[in-house]
Design a protein around this motif. Sequence first.
Motif, mmCIF file in Angstrom:
data_model
loop_
_atom_site.group_PDB
_atom_site.id
_atom_site.type_symbol
_atom_site.label_atom_id
_atom_site.label_comp_id
_atom_site.label_asym_id
_atom_site.label_seq_id
_atom_site.Cartn_x
_atom_site.Cartn_y
_atom_site.Cartn_z
ATOM 1 N N MET A 99 0.931 -1.183 -0.125
ATOM 2 C CA MET A 99 0.025 0.010 -0.073
ATOM 3 C C MET A 99 0.832 1.446 0.176
ATOM 4 O O MET A 99 0.377 2.367 -0.222
ATOM 5 N N ALA A 100 2.181 1.178 0.186
ATOM 6 C CA ALA A 100 2.959 2.269 0.035
ATOM 7 C C ALA A 100 3.225 3.008 -1.068
ATOM 8 O O ALA A 100 3.031 2.291 -2.213
ATOM 9 N N PRO A 101 3.354 4.361 -1.187
ATOM 10 C CA PRO A 101 3.577 4.860 -2.538
ATOM 11 C C PRO A 101 4.667 4.440 -3.287
ATOM 12 O O PRO A 101 5.829 3.871 -2.583
ATOM 13 N N LYS A 102 4.736 4.466 -4.452
ATOM 14 C CA LYS A 102 5.927 4.200 -5.377
ATOM 15 C C LYS A 102 6.170 2.475 -5.433
ATOM 16 O O LYS A 102 7.296 2.071 -6.201
ATOM 17 N N ILE A 103 5.202 1.747 -5.080
ATOM 18 C CA ILE A 103 5.518 0.224 -5.074
ATOM 19 C C ILE A 103 5.125 -0.161 -6.427
ATOM 20 O O ILE A 103 5.533 -1.262 -6.843
ATOM 21 N N ALA A 104 4.323 0.764 -7.278
ATOM 22 C CA ALA A 104 4.289 0.376 -8.537
ATOM 23 C C ALA A 104 5.543 0.048 -9.456
ATOM 24 O O ALA A 104 5.384 -0.765 -10.278
ATOM 25 N N GLU A 105 6.717 0.724 -9.254
ATOM 26 C CA GLU A 105 7.851 0.477 -9.806
ATOM 27 C C GLU A 105 8.167 -1.000 -9.740
ATOM 28 O O GLU A 105 8.824 -1.333 -10.797
ATOM 29 N N THR A 106 7.924 -1.641 -8.766
ATOM 30 C CA THR A 106 8.461 -3.120 -8.684
ATOM 31 C C THR A 106 7.640 -3.883 -9.749
ATOM 32 O O THR A 106 8.371 -4.994 -9.977
ATOM 33 N N LEU A 107 6.681 -3.303 -10.493
ATOM 34 C CA LEU A 107 5.892 -4.125 -11.246
ATOM 35 C C LEU A 107 6.323 -3.754 -12.840
ATOM 36 O O LEU A 107 5.838 -4.305 -13.647
ATOM 37 N N ARG A 108 7.130 -2.735 -12.832
ATOM 38 C CA ARG A 108 7.369 -2.316 -14.366
ATOM 39 C C ARG A 108 8.079 -3.520 -15.088
ATOM 40 O O ARG A 108 8.871 -4.181 -14.557
ATOM 41 N N SER A 109 7.765 -3.773 -16.310
ATOM 42 C CA SER A 109 7.818 -4.645 -17.524
ATOM 43 C C SER A 109 7.828 -6.236 -16.740
ATOM 44 O O SER A 109 8.582 -7.042 -17.339
ATOM 45 N N SER A 110 7.037 -6.437 -15.751
ATOM 46 C CA SER A 110 6.931 -7.537 -15.118
ATOM 47 C C SER A 110 5.699 -8.287 -15.378
ATOM 48 O O SER A 110 4.581 -7.663 -15.365
ATOM 49 N N HIS A 111 5.597 -9.559 -15.151
ATOM 50 C CA HIS A 111 4.283 -10.313 -14.960
ATOM 51 C C HIS A 111 3.715 -10.530 -13.815
ATOM 52 O O HIS A 111 4.590 -10.856 -12.697
ATOM 53 N N ALA A 112 2.955 -9.659 -13.261
ATOM 54 C CA ALA A 112 2.358 -9.629 -11.914
ATOM 55 C C ALA A 112 1.520 -10.623 -11.531
ATOM 56 O O ALA A 112 0.626 -10.990 -12.473
ATOM 57 N N ILE A 113 1.664 -11.381 -10.555
ATOM 58 C CA ILE A 113 0.710 -12.440 -10.141
ATOM 59 C C ILE A 113 0.328 -12.508 -8.595
ATOM 60 O O ILE A 113 1.405 -11.733 -7.731
ATOM 61 N N ALA A 114 -0.606 -12.948 -8.354
ATOM 62 C CA ALA A 114 -1.024 -13.107 -6.818
ATOM 63 C C ALA A 114 -2.115 -14.054 -6.561
ATOM 64 O O ALA A 114 -3.124 -14.310 -7.607
ATOM 65 N N LEU A 115 -1.954 -15.222 -5.565
ATOM 66 C CA LEU A 115 -2.696 -16.042 -5.319
ATOM 67 C C LEU A 115 -3.463 -15.653 -4.029
ATOM 68 O O LEU A 115 -2.754 -15.504 -2.925
ATOM 69 N N HIS A 116 -4.627 -15.406 -4.233
ATOM 70 C CA HIS A 116 -5.506 -15.233 -2.862
ATOM 71 C C HIS A 116 -4.943 -13.937 -2.188
ATOM 72 O O HIS A 116 -4.649 -13.720 -1.020
ATOM 73 N N ALA A 117 -4.988 -12.813 -2.675
ATOM 74 C CA ALA A 117 -4.747 -11.447 -2.192
ATOM 75 C C ALA A 117 -6.020 -10.949 -1.887
ATOM 76 O O ALA A 117 -7.151 -10.738 -2.739
ATOM 77 N N CYS A 118 -6.203 -10.382 -0.850
ATOM 78 C CA CYS A 118 -7.454 -9.905 0.129
ATOM 79 C C CYS A 118 -7.762 -8.737 -0.761
ATOM 80 O O CYS A 118 -7.038 -7.786 -1.193
ATOM 81 N N GLY A 119 -9.162 -8.306 -0.277
ATOM 82 C CA GLY A 119 -9.664 -6.964 -0.770
ATOM 83 C C GLY A 119 -8.816 -5.923 -1.345
ATOM 84 O O GLY A 119 -8.687 -5.908 -2.571
ATOM 85 N N ASP A 120 -8.516 -5.145 -0.384
ATOM 86 C CA ASP A 120 -7.975 -3.903 -0.967
ATOM 87 C C ASP A 120 -6.539 -4.233 -1.760
ATOM 88 O O ASP A 120 -5.771 -3.518 -2.630
ATOM 89 N N LEU A 121 -5.974 -5.446 -1.506
ATOM 90 C CA LEU A 121 -4.618 -5.910 -1.688
ATOM 91 C C LEU A 121 -4.743 -6.411 -3.590
ATOM 92 O O LEU A 121 -3.633 -5.954 -4.227
#
Length: 391
Positions: free
Chosen positions: A175-197
């Motif tokens: 939820m921290a600012p600038k976290i989006a940068e970790t996803l640049r040019s990446s394949h984002a995956i999440a198993l069972h990420a709750c509501g806001d996540l």
Amino acid sequence: MPANLAHRRDHLETLLLESQPLWQPATFRERRPAWCTDHPELTHDLLTLDDATLRSLSENSENSITWLSSYLPQIEPLKKLIQLPKATTSPENSNPKIHGVGARKAAQINAFIAAMGRPQTPTVEWCSGKGHLSRALLRTHGGEALAVERNPTLCHSGKLLSKDLAHQFLQADVMAPKIAETLRSSHAIALHACGDLHQRLALAATEVHAPAIHFAPCCYQLTAHEHYLPRSKKSPLTLNKNTLKLAVTETSSSAPGRTARSERSSAWKLAFINLREQLHPEAPYQTFPPIPGHWQQLSFQEFLTTLATREGIPIPKSFDFPKSENAGWIRHQESRRLQLVRLSYRRAIELWLMHDLAAWLEQQNYHVSITEFCPRTLTPRNLLVSARLKK
Ligand SMILES: C[S@@+](CC[C@H](N)C(=O)[O-])C[C@H]1O[C@@H](n2cnc3c(N)ncnc32)[C@H](O)[C@@H]1O
């Protein structure tokens, strides 16, 4: 059945809006929701359902919709609307066992990997826990992965399990600012990420135009907001936390001991609600704070006395505790039966939430699909949202 995600979202929304009086009242709070007056035959037949039939109908929305549609014809279209395609699976997946993970979770992880296929870029696992999903993905396809997780202990354990792999861990709050940068040019995956996540994942990934996103959502009620905030367009449908919780209400997946404890807890709480209603018949229903776990050791009399004292409700002199407990159980059995109507809408609510987010992802220039990545018996949270950035 409309194939287009935005149309399907709108169909679900229309149906949910029209049937709001059927799914909104919680039978735990309202002994006889208003629909009982309009549908006396349905009410009677529900209240006299035997336990085995109740269990089988409660476990499966499609079966309960079929059963209910002879009383409530308006519910029939739901049956088609909640049907989803199964994910097509890639054959490369070969990790029947995953170190440190139970068989059921391993099967979920393998089904997820089979459904998402080989990633074309490094992968980022969102809210990864120990990173079992990304680790299993690396063992299947090779490549590189980053696991993002807030809990340092889980990151540490994950690193130890991944010594032989190109698997990094980042201890961070998504939820921290600038976290989006970790996803640049990446394949984002999440198993069972709750509501806001999972909402945050969708927002962050689209912000940096991540080429691919695959996530399985869960626990929609775990949100900092009072209501679900519609993404793709304004909506007259307002889903509060109580309704968001309905989307993940399960009646069958718990172990028998746990089910018995939760049934007893419900019956005893209803005995307290009966008492409160007797003393204050005109007062509106009031929620009460959670019951501490150690109260499970108490006898019924101790439980009721402790709860009534905490809530400032005086127990009358010569109160008949056995009669009160019995009345709590009767009300619990009635509530379970009448709840069937509400439960029949839970998948539709879940699908409306995910179709709203999927329609929004389409607006952000992604090809999107929603499929079931594994059978419900493996996990009832079996939706997979897949999004690929359009070229
Ligand atoms: C439901 S678990 C799912 C873990 C894993 N994906 C799985 O399927 O086993 C959610 C994970 O999200 C992590 N988490 C919760 N809030 C977070 C946040 N704000 N930032 C990063 N991780 C978070 C928790 O520590 C937990 O490991």
